[in-house]
Scaffold this motif. Structure first.
Motif, PDB file in Angstrom:
ATOM      1  N   ILE A 401       0.849  -1.201   0.000  1.00  0.00           N
ATOM      2  CA  ILE A 401       0.000   0.000   0.000  1.00  0.00           C
ATOM      3  C   ILE A 401       0.883   1.250   0.000  1.00  0.00           C
ATOM      4  O   ILE A 401       0.637   2.208  -0.737  1.00  0.00           O
ATOM      5  CB  ILE A 401      -0.939  -0.015   1.222  1.00  0.00           C
ATOM      6  N   ALA A 402       1.916   1.230   0.840  1.00  0.00           N
ATOM      7  CA  ALA A 402       2.811   2.397   0.948  1.00  0.00           C
ATOM      8  C   ALA A 402       3.458   2.695  -0.404  1.00  0.00           C
ATOM      9  O   ALA A 402       3.507   3.849  -0.833  1.00  0.00           O
ATOM     10  CB  ALA A 402       3.872   2.137   2.006  1.00  0.00           C
ATOM     11  N   ILE A 403       3.911   1.639  -1.077  1.00  0.00           N
ATOM     12  CA  ILE A 403       4.573   1.840  -2.373  1.00  0.00           C
ATOM     13  C   ILE A 403       3.568   2.394  -3.391  1.00  0.00           C
ATOM     14  O   ILE A 403       3.864   3.344  -4.122  1.00  0.00           O
ATOM     15  CB  ILE A 403       5.191   0.509  -2.873  1.00  0.00           C
ATOM     16  N   ILE A 432      -4.662  13.393   2.836  1.00  0.00           N
ATOM     17  CA  ILE A 432      -5.373  12.670   1.749  1.00  0.00           C
ATOM     18  C   ILE A 432      -4.836  11.242   1.655  1.00  0.00           C
ATOM     19  O   ILE A 432      -5.598  10.286   1.545  1.00  0.00           O
ATOM     20  CB  ILE A 432      -5.150  13.379   0.391  1.00  0.00           C
ATOM     21  N   PHE A 433      -3.520  11.126   1.759  1.00  0.00           N
ATOM     22  CA  PHE A 433      -2.899   9.803   1.549  1.00  0.00           C
ATOM     23  C   PHE A 433      -3.056   8.910   2.775  1.00  0.00           C
ATOM     24  O   PHE A 433      -3.158   7.698   2.659  1.00  0.00           O
ATOM     25  CB  PHE A 433      -1.443   9.991   1.110  1.00  0.00           C
ATOM     26  N   CYS A 434      -3.113   9.572   3.948  1.00  0.00           N
ATOM     27  CA  CYS A 434      -3.411   8.782   5.157  1.00  0.00           C
ATOM     28  C   CYS A 434      -4.834   8.245   5.082  1.00  0.00           C
ATOM     29  O   CYS A 434      -5.098   7.096   5.424  1.00  0.00           O
ATOM     30  CB  CYS A 434      -3.275   9.666   6.393  1.00  0.00           C
ATOM     31  N   PHE A 435      -5.730   9.112   4.626  1.00  0.00           N
ATOM     32  CA  PHE A 435      -7.136   8.692   4.494  1.00  0.00           C
ATOM     33  C   PHE A 435      -7.259   7.558   3.485  1.00  0.00           C
ATOM     34  O   PHE A 435      -8.059   6.639   3.684  1.00  0.00           O
ATOM     35  CB  PHE A 435      -8.020   9.864   4.063  1.00  0.00           C
ATOM     36  N   GLN A 436      -6.465   7.639   2.422  1.00  0.00           N
ATOM     37  CA  GLN A 436      -6.527   6.555   1.433  1.00  0.00           C
ATOM     38  C   GLN A 436      -6.112   5.231   2.068  1.00  0.00           C
ATOM     39  O   GLN A 436      -6.751   4.204   1.850  1.00  0.00           O
ATOM     40  CB  GLN A 436      -5.623   6.869   0.241  1.00  0.00           C
ATOM     41  N   GLY A 437      -5.034   5.285   2.855  1.00  0.00           N
ATOM     42  CA  GLY A 437      -4.604   4.083   3.572  1.00  0.00           C
ATOM     43  C   GLY A 437      -5.700   3.604   4.509  1.00  0.00           C
ATOM     44  O   GLY A 437      -6.000   2.407   4.590  1.00  0.00           O
ATOM     45  N   PHE A 438      -6.337   4.554   5.189  1.00  0.00           N
ATOM     46  CA  PHE A 438      -7.408   4.226   6.143  1.00  0.00           C
ATOM     47  C   PHE A 438      -8.583   3.562   5.414  1.00  0.00           C
ATOM     48  O   PHE A 438      -9.116   2.544   5.868  1.00  0.00           O
ATOM     49  CB  PHE A 438      -7.857   5.514   6.843  1.00  0.00           C
ATOM     50  N   ILE A 439      -8.958   4.155   4.268  1.00  0.00           N
ATOM     51  CA  ILE A 439     -10.113   3.612   3.518  1.00  0.00           C
ATOM     52  C   ILE A 439      -9.791   2.202   3.004  1.00  0.00           C
ATOM     53  O   ILE A 439     -10.591   1.274   3.138  1.00  0.00           O
ATOM     54  CB  ILE A 439     -10.495   4.548   2.351  1.00  0.00           C
ATOM     55  N   ILE A 440      -8.581   2.054   2.444  1.00  0.00           N
ATOM     56  CA  ILE A 440      -8.179   0.724   1.931  1.00  0.00           C
ATOM     57  C   ILE A 440      -8.192  -0.289   3.078  1.00  0.00           C
ATOM     58  O   ILE A 440      -8.727  -1.396   2.949  1.00  0.00           O
ATOM     59  CB  ILE A 440      -6.777   0.794   1.280  1.00  0.00           C
ATOM     60  N   PHE A 506      -8.275  -7.988  14.476  1.00  0.00           N
ATOM     61  CA  PHE A 506      -7.672  -7.986  13.144  1.00  0.00           C
ATOM     62  C   PHE A 506      -8.211  -6.849  12.270  1.00  0.00           C
ATOM     63  O   PHE A 506      -7.497  -6.351  11.397  1.00  0.00           O
ATOM     64  CB  PHE A 506      -7.831  -9.356  12.480  1.00  0.00           C
ATOM     65  N   ILE A 507      -9.448  -6.428  12.524  1.00  0.00           N
ATOM     66  CA  ILE A 507      -9.978  -5.254  11.803  1.00  0.00           C
ATOM     67  C   ILE A 507      -9.126  -4.044  12.177  1.00  0.00           C
ATOM     68  O   ILE A 507      -8.648  -3.300  11.315  1.00  0.00           O
ATOM     69  CB  ILE A 507     -11.461  -5.009  12.159  1.00  0.00           C
ATOM     70  N   LEU A 508      -8.921  -3.858  13.482  1.00  0.00           N
ATOM     71  CA  LEU A 508      -8.147  -2.705  13.955  1.00  0.00           C
ATOM     72  C   LEU A 508      -6.702  -2.779  13.452  1.00  0.00           C
ATOM     73  O   LEU A 508      -6.133  -1.774  13.033  1.00  0.00           O
ATOM     74  CB  LEU A 508      -8.173  -2.632  15.486  1.00  0.00           C
ATOM     75  N   PHE A 509      -6.146  -3.998  13.482  1.00  0.00           N
ATOM     76  CA  PHE A 509      -4.763  -4.188  13.019  1.00  0.00           C
ATOM     77  C   PHE A 509      -4.640  -3.769  11.551  1.00  0.00           C
ATOM     78  O   PHE A 509      -3.733  -3.011  11.184  1.00  0.00           O
ATOM     79  CB  PHE A 509      -4.360  -5.655  13.202  1.00  0.00           C
ATOM     80  N   ALA A 510      -5.580  -4.232  10.723  1.00  0.00           N
ATOM     81  CA  ALA A 510      -5.520  -3.925   9.285  1.00  0.00           C
ATOM     82  C   ALA A 510      -5.672  -2.427   9.053  1.00  0.00           C
ATOM     83  O   ALA A 510      -4.943  -1.836   8.245  1.00  0.00           O
ATOM     84  CB  ALA A 510      -6.618  -4.690   8.550  1.00  0.00           C
ATOM     85  N   ILE A 511      -6.614  -1.808   9.776  1.00  0.00           N
ATOM     86  CA  ILE A 511      -6.850  -0.371   9.583  1.00  0.00           C
ATOM     87  C   ILE A 511      -5.612   0.420  10.024  1.00  0.00           C
ATOM     88  O   ILE A 511      -5.160   1.330   9.333  1.00  0.00           O
ATOM     89  CB  ILE A 511      -8.112   0.086  10.353  1.00  0.00           C
ATOM     90  N   LEU A 512      -5.080   0.028  11.167  1.00  0.00           N
ATOM     91  CA  LEU A 512      -3.924   0.744  11.712  1.00  0.00           C
ATOM     92  C   LEU A 512      -2.715   0.629  10.773  1.00  0.00           C
ATOM     93  O   LEU A 512      -2.095   1.641  10.414  1.00  0.00           O
ATOM     94  CB  LEU A 512      -3.570   0.169  13.097  1.00  0.00           C
ATOM     95  N   VAL A 513      -2.435  -0.590  10.352  1.00  0.00           N
ATOM     96  CA  VAL A 513      -1.258  -0.825   9.503  1.00  0.00           C
ATOM     97  C   VAL A 513      -1.413  -0.093   8.161  1.00  0.00           C
ATOM     98  O   VAL A 513      -0.478   0.544   7.669  1.00  0.00           O
ATOM     99  CB  VAL A 513      -1.075  -2.349   9.289  1.00  0.00           C
ATOM    100  N   SER A 514      -2.632  -0.127   7.593  1.00  0.00           N
ATOM    101  CA  SER A 514      -2.856   0.535   6.305  1.00  0.00           C
ATOM    102  C   SER A 514      -2.744   2.049   6.455  1.00  0.00           C
ATOM    103  O   SER A 514      -2.208   2.724   5.577  1.00  0.00           O
ATOM    104  CB  SER A 514      -4.243   0.187   5.761  1.00  0.00           C
ATOM    105  N   THR A 515      -3.258   2.577   7.564  1.00  0.00           N
ATOM    106  CA  THR A 515      -3.184   4.028   7.775  1.00  0.00           C
ATOM    107  C   THR A 515      -1.726   4.450   7.961  1.00  0.00           C
ATOM    108  O   THR A 515      -1.292   5.453   7.396  1.00  0.00           O
ATOM    109  CB  THR A 515      -4.021   4.430   9.008  1.00  0.00           C
ATOM    110  N   VAL A 516      -1.008   3.647   8.738  1.00  0.00           N
ATOM    111  CA  VAL A 516       0.414   3.959   8.952  1.00  0.00           C
ATOM    112  C   VAL A 516       1.169   3.875   7.613  1.00  0.00           C
ATOM    113  O   VAL A 516       2.071   4.671   7.357  1.00  0.00           O
ATOM    114  CB  VAL A 516       1.017   2.993  10.005  1.00  0.00           C
TER     115      VAL A 516
END
Lengths: 537, 232
Positions: A401-403, A432-440, A506-516
């Motif tokens: 996601i980061a890449i 904007i890009f943090c939100f994109q990570g959050f949404i994904i 795992f929901i929180l883990f996925a959201i956190l990791v994607s946002t980060v």
């Protein structure tokens, strides 16, 4: 109405107007979803195994076991004390030890346990174990009508043994087969009702039995030797000849029985075992030779808990006393509590401690989870190990996601410059890009949960599909040999707090990791000079 | 403050800007003084690379100057300070920008692109939607509201960009060669629309252009040469 424009733009960049979904978004969401799905499914199944083992252990050991800290002569008083507790549902004493069991030249040394047949089944579901071990004989010209034995048939001269012991000794309990006359064109049993055997005790003798109808209502029951013959009607049912004889039952079918209808049955008596005990060896040393104890095989049992002895024997407590050469002794009690008390392990532990106090400290009362702590620690360790192995899966998704977001930042340099020129703060542009990570992360997590629910719902079909593709039809047996996968109770999140907690974690883990994962691209975008960004080609 | 001063919506005093090029300091703008009255228009011409876009960037506070002062209406800004987020909020409401390359966001529809200015200014979307539609109608692209920018021609895109710059009623429009990518006829039409709409809306305009005809259409014309602004 005002709106948070970075969130709006983040959403639109992932799901552009006039297009359903962007390819990048789809791939990113699917990537996160698969990661979340795998993590949830693995942990949920690990918990399913734990739950299954928990049930199996409780079934084979009760909720708690009381063992005397020193020789108890008044154990009956202690039983009464325990029975008197309002939280206790059932209690049964037991005696245990090892016995040498022999059939002709074959022998085994099973772990042997003596229980009270009357109340033993209330604490340990021995009848269920007997059902698990019941195997019918398959024959082309016969049908096995042997009923599943119960603890009612457990007497001092009867024992139940495990499948392994039975196989090693080459023995089986009494059996009855209905013999078909293959030359007869009509299959009476199917068209004219069902004849079953409702009792076949371990003391029945081998021989042939015949039921012959004289008309549509009346019939005779006789043995082939002709020494016993009884007449009866369908109204009164087949006569009960008592202990040592099979008891039949007849249910009428679609067509009436007719004169001359004959049904033949072959009975095989149960195997007789010779049992030796360590006390006999002691007696032998002092030249007191005693013949071995002869017992009959009353049934074959199978305990679902793999930790239970594979070579085991159940007899009555009195039988074990005789074998040990002792009188009125017990090695401990199996205790079952009422349902409202055993669900909570903390409460069960407190109850056991209280019980110890009430028994004046003469007994140690161990709850099932203390006695099997090593096993659950091992399972827990395995679960943590799985999570540890799977965390990199989440991190790989995060890097992807980061890449991808970083590529987006580079692709949208001039847009970033424009947004700042239009009055957007650099920080807001970065978000904007943090939100994109959050949404994904959020959408991937939700999709992953949905996939996990589908996996749990259709686990048997999926497992069946996978196993048959890999190992063929025979592979099924291989799988169930190690884990009874198909009967696993894997709860949905709305059914158990533990499952809900797994899903949420795992929901929180996925959201956190994607946002980060969106932070680095966000930082890159936020520190961009807008004037230079607008000039860039 | 005199009435004359009160009418000034954008003023620059002694703006200087230089860039480091291969270790040497290259002065681009020197002591630029500029005053823009309410509802007036100013054109800036100059050779390529003379610093026209840099001047617009300094006026919009997209980058700091080496020295000088800026007045955004009554707000006085030290131009050498690094632009801050407070100024970004102010800029969103005060200044509209139009660029040669349109810079429309491809993921948004035409209407959503125009409404981006409203979102950035934190104004009510419901109140400004009508105005956005009206502006798009005036720009002749009213029937393309729900299309995405990639489906539009260059002229249509620039009309949308102008509507986007005007939608939240900014005080000043900074237009950087808005017809640079358009053919002469389309460019003329777009320029007429920009000048007329600014005049009708009472919005001040600073227009950077190479075209002397467009420059003559503004109330004031200037020429940027050797880092200095020469009024014609």
């Amino acid at each position: 109405m005002k709106s948070a424009w970075p969130l709006f733009l983040a959403w639109k960049q992932l799901f552009p107007s006039q297009r359903k979904v962007s390819f990048f978004s789809l791939l990113a969401i699917i990537g996160v979803a698969l990661g979340v799905n795998v993590m949830i499914v693995v942990v949920a199944f690990m918990q399913g195994f734990q739950q299954k083992f928990r049930t199996d252990i409780i079934d084979s050991q009760g909720h708690a076991r009381a063992v005397p800290l020193h020789r108890q002569l008044d154990w009956r008083e202690s039983v009464e004390t325990i029975k008197g507790k309002s939280q206790v549902s059932k209690v049964t004493p037991y005696l245990q030890g090892h016995l040498l069991v022999q059939n002709r030249d074959y022998n085994a040394v099973p772990f042997s346990m003596g229980i009270e047949p009357t109340d033993g089944n209330g604490v340990l579901p021995i009848n269920e174990f007997l059902k698990n071990g019941h195997i019918a004989i398959q024959g082309y010209d016969s049908k096995d009508l042997t009923p599943v034995p119960t603890t009612q048939t457990l007497e001092d001269d009867v024992v139940f043994i495990t499948q392994q012991v039975a196989n090693r000794l080459g023995v089986r309990p009494s059996t009855i087969l209905q013999i078909y006359d293959l030359n007869k064109s009509e299959n009476n049993s199917i068209s004219k009702g069902d004849i079953s055997v409702v009792r076949l005790d371990p003391f029945v003798k081998s021989g042939e039995w015949v039921i012959e109808f004289s008309n549509d209502q009346n019939f005779s029951l006789r043995n082939a030797l002709g020494t016993i013959e009884r007449h009866a009607s369908l109204g009164s049912g087949p006569p009960d000849l008592g202990w040592g004889y099979p008891k039949f039952d007849i249910k009428e079918g679609d067509y009436p029985f007719a004169s001359g209808d004959i049904y033949k049955f072959q009975v095989f008596r149960s195997s007789i075992l010779e049992v030796y005990s360590p006390s006999m060896i002691e007696n032998a040393k002092s030249d007191e030779m005693a013949p071995p104890r002869e017992v009959r095989v009353g049934g074959i049992f199978e305990v679902p808990w793999q930790g239970f002895h594979a070579d085991a024997l159940f007899g009555t407590r009195r039988f074990m006393e005789d074998m040990r050469g002792e009188v009125d002794v017990c090695d401990g009690f199996f205790i079952k509590f009422k349902s409202e008390f055993f669900e909570d392990e903390g409460r069960l532990g407190q109850l056991c401690t209280k019980l110890e106090d009430d028994l004046d400290g003469d007994w140690s009362v161990m709850p099932w989870f203390v006695e099997n702590a090593w096993f659950f620690d091992l399972l827990k360790f395995e679960e943590y190990l799985m999570v540890l192995i799977m965390i990199p899966i989440g991190l790989v998704a995060a890097f992807a996601i980061a890449i991808a977001l970083m590529t987006t930042v580079l692709r949208k340099i001039r847009e970033i410059g424009l947004l700042v020129a239009m009055g957007g703060s650099r920080f807001a542009v970065g978000t904007i890009f943090c939100f994109q990570g959050f949404i994904i992360g959020s959408m991937g997590a939700l999709l992953g949960c949905a996939l996990a629910l589908l996996f749990i719902r259709y686990r048997d079909s999926l497992m069946n599909f996978i196993v048959t593709r890999i190992a063929g039809e025979e592979g099924q047996a291989g799988v169930t040999q190690f884990y009874d996968f198909y009967s696993l109770d894997v709860p949905y999140p709305w059914e158990s707090e533990q499952s809900l907690s797994t899903f949420l974690t795992f929901i929180l883990f996925a959201i956190l990791v994607s946002t980060v994962a969106g932070l680095l691209p966000a930082w890159r975008a936020a520190r961009m000079n807008p004037a230079e960004a607008l000039r860039s080609e | 403050m005199s009435n004359n001063d009160r009418n000034i919506v954008l003023q620059a005093e002694g703006l200087c800007k230089s860039f480091s090029v291969v270790g040497e300091k290259l002065k681009v703008l020197e002591e630029i003084d500029l005053k823009l009255k309410k509802s007036s228009s100013l054109s800036i011409r100059g050779d390529s690379g003379c610093g026209k876009t840099t001047l617009l960037n300094l006026l919009a506070r997209l980058e700091p100057a080496d020295s000088g002062l800026l007045h955004w209406g009554a707000k006085i800004i030290n131009a050498q300070d690094k632009p801050c987020s407070k100024e970004a909020n102010w800029r969103a409401k005060y200044i509209g920008v139009v660029y040669q390359s349109y810079y429309l966001i491809p993921e948004l529809t035409v209407l959503e692109n125009v409404m981006m200015s409203v979102r950035l200014s934190k104004l009510s979307l419901t109140n400004y939607k009508e105005r956005a539609l009206q502006l798009l109608e005036e720009m002749g692209v009213g029937n393309k509201c729900q299309q995405i920018p990639t489906k539009l021609s260059g002229g249509e895109r620039q009309r949308v960009a102008i509507a986007r710059a005007l939608v939240n009623n900014p005080v000043v429009i900074l237009a950087d060669e808005p017809t640079g990518n358009l053919d002469e006829r389309t460019g003329g039409e777009v320029m007429d629309l920009l000048l007329n709409t600014c005049s009708k809306e009472g919005t001040s305009l600073i227009l950077v252009t190479h075209n002397p005809n467009y420059a003559r259409a503004t109330e004031q014309s200037s020429f940027l040469k050797d880092g200095r602004l020469i009024y014609e």
